[in-house]
Structures are given as structure tokens and as C-alpha cells.
Design a protein around this motif. Structure first.
Motif, PDB file in Angstrom:
ATOM      1  N   ASN A   1       0.583  -1.125   0.003  1.00 18.01           N
ATOM      2  CA  ASN A   1       0.025   0.136   0.021  1.00 18.01           C
ATOM      3  C   ASN A   1       0.802   1.214  -0.119  1.00 18.01           C
ATOM      4  O   ASN A   1       1.817   1.294   0.815  1.00 18.01           O
ATOM      5  N   VAL A   2       0.642   2.373  -0.960  1.00 15.24           N
ATOM      6  CA  VAL A   2       1.387   3.241  -0.891  1.00 15.24           C
ATOM      7  C   VAL A   2       1.498   4.089   0.231  1.00 15.24           C
ATOM      8  O   VAL A   2       2.224   4.670   0.788  1.00 15.24           O
TER       9      VAL A   2
ATOM     10  N   LYS B   1      -3.609  -3.187  -9.498  1.00 18.88           N
ATOM     11  CA  LYS B   1      -3.196  -1.606  -8.964  1.00 18.88           C
ATOM     12  C   LYS B   1      -4.758  -1.082  -8.599  1.00 18.88           C
ATOM     13  O   LYS B   1      -5.544  -0.685  -9.550  1.00 18.88           O
ATOM     14  N   THR B   2      -4.977  -1.185  -7.208  1.00 20.16           N
ATOM     15  CA  THR B   2      -6.412  -0.706  -6.850  1.00 20.16           C
ATOM     16  C   THR B   2      -6.167   0.620  -6.263  1.00 20.16           C
ATOM     17  O   THR B   2      -4.965   1.255  -5.867  1.00 20.16           O
ATOM     18  N   GLY B   3      -7.169   1.608  -6.544  1.00 22.93           N
ATOM     19  CA  GLY B   3      -7.310   2.935  -5.877  1.00 22.93           C
ATOM     20  C   GLY B   3      -7.857   3.855  -6.990  1.00 22.93           C
ATOM     21  O   GLY B   3      -8.707   3.251  -7.700  1.00 22.93           O
ATOM     22  N   PRO B   4      -8.001   5.187  -6.663  1.00 22.80           N
ATOM     23  CA  PRO B   4      -8.677   6.237  -7.625  1.00 22.80           C
ATOM     24  C   PRO B   4      -8.185   6.041  -8.987  1.00 22.80           C
ATOM     25  O   PRO B   4      -7.093   5.800  -9.236  1.00 22.80           O
ATOM     26  N   PRO B   5      -9.064   6.631 -10.087  1.00 21.70           N
ATOM     27  CA  PRO B   5      -8.559   6.716 -11.190  1.00 21.70           C
ATOM     28  C   PRO B   5      -7.321   7.284 -11.574  1.00 21.70           C
ATOM     29  O   PRO B   5      -6.871   7.301 -12.604  1.00 21.70           O
ATOM     30  N   SER B   6      -6.838   8.357 -10.581  1.00 23.94           N
ATOM     31  CA  SER B   6      -5.873   9.030 -10.878  1.00 23.94           C
ATOM     32  C   SER B   6      -4.591   8.151 -10.603  1.00 23.94           C
ATOM     33  O   SER B   6      -3.746   8.600 -11.376  1.00 23.94           O
TER      34      SER B   6
END
Length: 120
Positions: free
Chosen positions: A36-37, A73-78
Motif C-alpha cells: 500500500n502506497v 493496482k487498486t485505488g482512484p482513477p488518478s
């Protein structure tokens, strides 16, 4: 002795990810691991460096060095958030050397900035 106050660079981020996540997964003989970033960002006490962490964890250099492939890679579109999580598959053991193709791929673009400065 004064503390080194230079902010971590991509190499420091990749080193942290290896020591904290990849080497642990390899010792456990796990084939899939997630990073996780936000956890990396906090562990290194970074300030507004999320894009750097995302770039380091998704870089060809990181993948090639450690024999990994990004599964998701999961997360927001950005793709630039502390909620981004990379899930990797271990595709090469630590003792195996990169293939010639992997070594070549890691060099791609290395002179891009130089060529650009000459208008190429």
C-alpha cells in the motif's frame, strides 16, 4: 552526529519496499504480495510525495530488480493516492538473474532525457 535530512528518493522507496515486503514474502515462499502506497509514505515519514511512491513501486526497474509482475493496482482513477495498493506476483526467484530481455527492458528510455535535450 547530524541527521541526514535529505528526502528519500526512488531508490530509498524501492529499498524500503524490498526490505519490508518483498524479502518477507520471499522468506515465507509467498508468490503474491501487496504493498500500500500510504503505508510506505508513512513509514518513510514523507510529506506530499505520494506520486513519487506510486512511480517507484510501479517502475520497470523495481519489477525487474525483484522479479515481480503487477497483478493489479487498486485505488482512484488518478492512480495517485495513499489508498493505491499494488499487488505483485513473484515471477523469478531471488537467486535467478534477470533474463537478457528483462535486462534490456530495464535500460529502455535511459537516454531519453539526453536525446530530448538535443531535440530528438
Amino acid at each position: 552526529m547530524a541527521k541526514n535530512l535529505t528526502p528519500p528518493d526512488s531508490a530509498a522507496i524501492r529499498r524500503h519496499a524490498y526490505e519490508k515486503y518483498i524479502s518477507v514474502a520471499r522468506r515465507r515462499r509467498e508468490k503474491i504480495l501487496s504493498i500500500n502506497v500510504g503505508e510506505v509514505h508513512r513509514a518513510l515519514a514523507l510529506n506530499n510525495r505520494v506520486p513519487l511512491v506510486c512511480a517507484a513501486l510501479g517502475s520497470k526497474k523495481f519489477l525487474t530488480e525483484h522479479g515481480l509482475r503487477i497483478l493489479s493496482k487498486t485505488g482512484p482513477p488518478s492512480g495517485q493516492s495513499t489508498t493505491v495498493t499494488f499487488t505483485y506476483e513473484v515471477v523469478r526467484s531471488e537467486s535467478q538473474k534477470p533474463t537478457a530481455d528483462e535486462a534490456w527492458q530495464s535500460l529502455r528510455g535511459i537516454a531519453k532525457a539526453i536525446y530530448a535535450s538535443f531535440g530528438g
